[in-house]
Design a protein around this motif. Structure first.
Motif, short mmCIF file in Angstrom:
data_model
loop_
_atom_site.label_atom_id
_atom_site.label_comp_id
_atom_site.label_asym_id
_atom_site.label_seq_id
_atom_site.Cartn_x
_atom_site.Cartn_y
_atom_site.Cartn_z
N SER A 97 0.84 -1.19 0.00
CA SER A 97 0.00 0.00 0.00
C SER A 97 0.87 1.24 0.00
CB SER A 97 -0.91 0.00 1.24
OG SER A 97 -0.14 0.10 2.40
N SER A 98 0.35 2.32 -0.54
CA SER A 98 1.08 3.59 -0.51
C SER A 98 0.06 4.71 -0.52
CB SER A 98 2.03 3.73 -1.69
OG SER A 98 1.33 3.66 -2.92
N ASP A 106 -2.01 7.96 -1.46
CA ASP A 106 -2.40 8.63 -2.70
C ASP A 106 -2.07 10.10 -2.52
OD1 ASP A 106 -3.61 9.82 -4.87
OD2 ASP A 106 -5.41 8.57 -4.77
N TRP A 107 -0.86 10.49 -2.91
CA TRP A 107 -0.39 11.85 -2.65
C TRP A 107 -1.20 12.89 -3.38
CZ3 TRP A 107 2.32 11.45 1.44
CH2 TRP A 107 3.11 10.33 1.66
N ALA A 148 -4.40 12.78 -4.02
CA ALA A 148 -5.63 12.97 -3.26
C ALA A 148 -5.36 13.74 -1.97
CB ALA A 148 -6.27 11.62 -2.94
N ALA A 178 4.16 14.41 -6.86
CA ALA A 178 2.76 14.01 -6.79
C ALA A 178 1.90 15.05 -6.08
CB ALA A 178 2.65 12.66 -6.08
#
Length: 262
Positions: A165-166, A168-169, A171, A194
């Protein structure tokens, strides 16, 4: 100083595991309950970034068991750490799992609590001061103010090998709230791109906070677009906290009266 009117410290029975946060680094930022746990434990399973002076507070005969997870370096897997805690507790030991910051803020505390619960091991949780909020405060950066924001985002800036998982920059940028990044240095270039892609202005105030509360502490004022360059120029590496948002620019207003915490 008298503690006569304090509530008594809880007993640390054999066979229990206590998960305690050691705070951001400096031993003086330990909570009293964490100090009690360190002094009472038979075994201390500790992270790599725990200040050595904290570990000197252990009782005679207490065993130190390193269990630090360092990015890019050989380190025990989480299942191994879980197994150590369970096996030591079943052997009748008073086991302290000592973590930097707070066990439940990017500390994998939940993984360990879940393993203990499934194994039928009794445990106690002791919160600690999380490094993201401590580092910002000590640098004169408020996490929130009435005039700038009523929310703040705490985000892990690294990506663990076993975690697909990472954040969502893009967002997160669109939330319009300050972002406090934990351990972001290896991914900082991609994160900044991002965030700007998500609409965060290139000149958004930012700050690099290196090794907060230690003798190596360094604070560098920057902007979102300049973060990577400023980190390189100033030799900022891990461990580090990065603050991005209007609050990061406020410290300039109060630096003249800020007393060094040490």
């Amino acid at each position: 100083m008298s503690f006569a009117h304090f509530p008594p410290m809880p007993d640390f029975p054999p066979g229990e595991v206590w998960l305690a946060g050691a705070g951001p680094g400096d031993p003086r930022l330990l909570t009293l309950l964490a100090l009690h746990a360190v002094s009472a434990a038979d075994d201390i399973v500790h992270d790599a970034l725990i200040d050595p002076r904290v570990l000197t507070l252990r009782r005679d005969g207490a065993e130190l068991i390193p269990a630090g997870k360092r990015g890019g370096r050989p380190s025990p897997h989480q299942n191994e750490i879980n197994g150590i805690l369970i096996d030591r507790a079943r052997a009748g030991r008073r086991v302290l799992r000592l973590k930097g910051g707070d066990p439940f803020v990017f500390g994998r505390g939940w993984d360990e609590v879940l393993a203990l619960a499934e194994a039928g091991i009794r445990y106690r949780l002791i919160p600690g001061i999380t490094s993201g909020l401590a580092a910002t405060a000590l640098a004169g950066i408020p996490a929130t103010t009435r005039d700038t924001n009523h929310a703040v985002v705490l985000a892990a800036g690294h990506r663990a090998d076993d975690d697909q998982s990472s954040a969502d920059w893009v967002a997160l940028a669109r939330l319009g709230q300050p972002v406090i990044l934990y351990m972001p240095m290896t991914q900082l270039a991609g994160i900044t791109v991002a965030l700007m892609k998500g609409g965060m202005a290139a000149d958004t105030p930012a700050a690099l906070l290196h090794a907060a509360t230690t003798e190596q502490e360094k604070v560098v004022d920057s902007t979102l677009a300049r973060l990577v360059e400023d980190a390189q120029v100033n030799g900022i590496g891990s461990p580090a906290i990065v603050v991005i948002g209007a609050v990061a620019g406020l410290r300039r207003q109060v630096l003249s009266g800020l007393v060094g915490w040490r």
